[in-house]
Every structure is written in C-alpha cells, then in structure tokens.
Design an enzyme around this catalytic site. Structure first.
Site, short mmCIF file in Angstrom:
data_model
loop_
_atom_site.label_atom_id
_atom_site.label_comp_id
_atom_site.label_asym_id
_atom_site.label_seq_id
_atom_site.Cartn_x
_atom_site.Cartn_y
_atom_site.Cartn_z
N ARG A 94 0.81 -1.23 0.00
CA ARG A 94 0.00 0.00 0.00
C ARG A 94 0.84 1.27 0.00
NH1 ARG A 94 -2.38 1.12 6.01
NH2 ARG A 94 -0.45 0.86 7.17
N HIS A 172 -8.51 -3.88 2.81
CA HIS A 172 -8.82 -3.13 4.04
C HIS A 172 -9.92 -2.08 3.75
CE1 HIS A 172 -8.38 -1.24 7.85
NE2 HIS A 172 -7.08 -1.44 8.03
N GLU A 276 -13.54 -6.35 6.03
CA GLU A 276 -12.46 -6.64 5.08
C GLU A 276 -12.37 -8.13 4.76
OE1 GLU A 276 -8.90 -5.12 6.95
OE2 GLU A 276 -10.11 -3.77 8.18
#
Length: 319
Positions: A94, A172, A276
């Site tokens: 990420r 997420h 998630e």
C-alpha cells in the site's frame, strides 16, 4: 495530465493527476457510477453510485504523501496483515508505486460490459531486503454495469531459489456509513473470531447480528462468501462477496483510538466501518511458479427494515 485509455458506449478509463500530483485511474460506467484508483498503493480511493454518492470512507485528514499510506478507501494489505513481524504495518504494497499492466490476464466472457484497469507490482531490491521473496502481484479493479465494484488479485511466486513463501493479506475496505451506532452486520453470527483488543484470544460471536457501541477489532474465521452491512438511515445495504479469502476483519477505532491516529479525524469514526475480506489466520503458501487468486465484489443495494430484518428482495435477486 490526462491519458484516455479506452472508450466504448460511454464507458471509459482515463489516467489523470490526483492529489499532490499522484496519478490515478478513473473508471466510468455509462449510467454514472465511477471508481478512482491511485497508482500509489494500487489504492481505490473512491466508489460512487449512479447518483454520484460516495460509498467509501476517506479520512478527513488523509495524507496523499508517500511514503505514508492513504487513510481510507481500499488499501491492499500485503504481504502481511497487522504488524506481526519486521515489516511495515499491513505490509508494504500500500506504500509502493504500482504500474498499469501491459500483459493483463484474459478477460472473462461474462465481463464484456465491465470497465476495468489492470495494475501490477513486482518485488524490488528494497522489498527483498525486508521480505526476501520475489513475487508479482496483479490487481484488476473492475466496475460493472450495475455499479458493483470488483477487485481481483493474483499473487505469483517468481523466485528462482526454489523456496516457497507465505503471506497474509486483506482488502482493508472502509465503508461510508451514516452513523456507526445504527449499523448492523449480518453473516458473521455464531462464528469464531480472534479479538485483537484481547491479545488475539479466540471467542464465538453470540449476537444475531453485529452492532457497534465501542471499539471493535476482530478477525472472523471461516466466514461465508457473502456478508451484508445494513445502514438503516441511508436505506442502503452493502453486500460483500468474496473468493479465496476465508476470513473477515471488522474494525472501528471509536472515539478514544480515533484521537490517537494522526491521519484520522476525531469524529471520523462515526461515519466509517471497515469490513475486510482477508486471509489472516492461516497464511497462504506459494511454491515457486504457483499463483494465488482472491476476489472481493462490493454491491450497494436499497434496503429497509421490517421487525429488525432486512427486506431481502434485491439482495437475493442479485445473489
């Protein structure tokens, strides 16, 4: 900068500059729904329905400043979920720059009316110093004609040393909700979960649905392929469908924790909920040349209550 990649009957994919000049890909469907995904993090930051309503939560203090992660939307947690081990929290995917994939996987026959972009991230020398495994991560972000959002991940072990590797992962996803205290989550009742607020101790869910009145950080195990998030005030239900991801993480920091997170507004917790699709309890192991595939599909459908129960008409019709 604008780079139009393809257009067809009012469907389009374009690459434009986003916040702080970071490039993002924008997907448009003909009826008005849209998705935005930043190349930084392979990170979906916006998902809007045909009325232009934002369906994902973004923090009021979100920083679009590498190497910090973006707070909100759908971060990709890989090659680890949480902060177990020596890696960055939730891994490093990420906080890396992804590329548009010039050699994407084949297009399924049933995806002809979808608009999508294929992204790719390959392990770098920097990654190998902290996680010594060569890999290739392909991500397809896809928007359907009905406004549904699908993320499909393919992770391949590209090492030449003959060694397998194991990873945990999650989408997420931060959902935008009207009021967290009015939200119900259905599909996780009676399941076992690990409570991260109690040293990952294992419990069994007792309620007939999840409701929220304090901080929650749980990993539900061996979950069904479909989960529903009911937002009574907005008369909206999010439906999560998933494949290859056996667990579901549920998180809301509530007021005290929210104030301790630098890139999270003090009142933001009231209007978000993370649910998630994940693989956390049992890491996924890949031998050299092997590939794992996981998928998360998100739908937003109208709903209402009747004696505390969801009117299942539209959800069941789209099952």
């Amino acid at each position: 900068m604008t780079d139009e990649m393809s257009t067809s009957d009012d469907r389009s994919v374009e690459i434009i500059d986003g916040v702080n000049g970071l490039q993002k890909v924008v997907l448009h469907q003909h009826h008005g729904s849209s998705v935005e995904v930043y190349l930084y993090g392979g990170h979906v930051t916006s998902w809007k329905n045909e009325h232009g309503e934002e369906l994902l939560f973004m923090s009021s203090k979100a920083a679009f400043k590498p190497p910090k992660p973006i707070r909100g939307g759908i971060p990709i947690c890989f090659p680890q979920f949480s902060n177990v081990g020596s890696l960055d929290l939730h891994g490093f995917a990420r906080i890396r720059f992804w590329s548009v994939d010039n050699e994407p996987p084949p297009i399924p026959a049933n995806a002809i009316n979808r608009v999508f972009v294929d992204l790719i991230y390959k392990s770098t020398e920097e990654d190998l110093t902290t996680w010594p495994h060569s890999f290739e991560y392909k991500l397809r972000v896809s928007l359907g004609p009905g406004g549904d959002l699908m993320l499909t991940s393919r992770v391949r072990n590209t090492s030449t040393d003959g060694k397998p590797f194991a990873f945990t992962t999650a989408y997420h996803t931060y959902f935008s909700v009207s009021d967290i205290s009015e939200i119900r989550v259905e599909g996780l009742e009676t399941l076992d979960y690990l409570d991260n607020l109690q040293k990952r101790e294992r419990f069994t869910e007792q309620g007939d649905a999840l409701t929220f009145e304090s901080e929650v950080d749980k990993v539900y195990l061996s979950t069904p392929t479909k989960i529903a998030i009911l937002d009574h005030e907005k008369k909206r239900t999010f439906v999560i469908r998933k494949d290859g991801l056996p667990d579901v993480v549920v998180w809301n920091p509530w007021d005290k924790k929210a104030k301790s997170i630098p890139d999270f507004g003090d009142e933001d917790y009231k209007h978000m909920l993370c649910v998630e699709a994940a693989a956390v309890e049992k890491p996924i192991t890949l031998k050299p040349g092997e590939e794992w595939k996981g998928r998360q599909e998100l739908l937003a459908v109208p709903s209402s209550y009747c004696s505390g129960k969801l009117y299942p008409r539209e959800v069941s019709e789209s099952s």
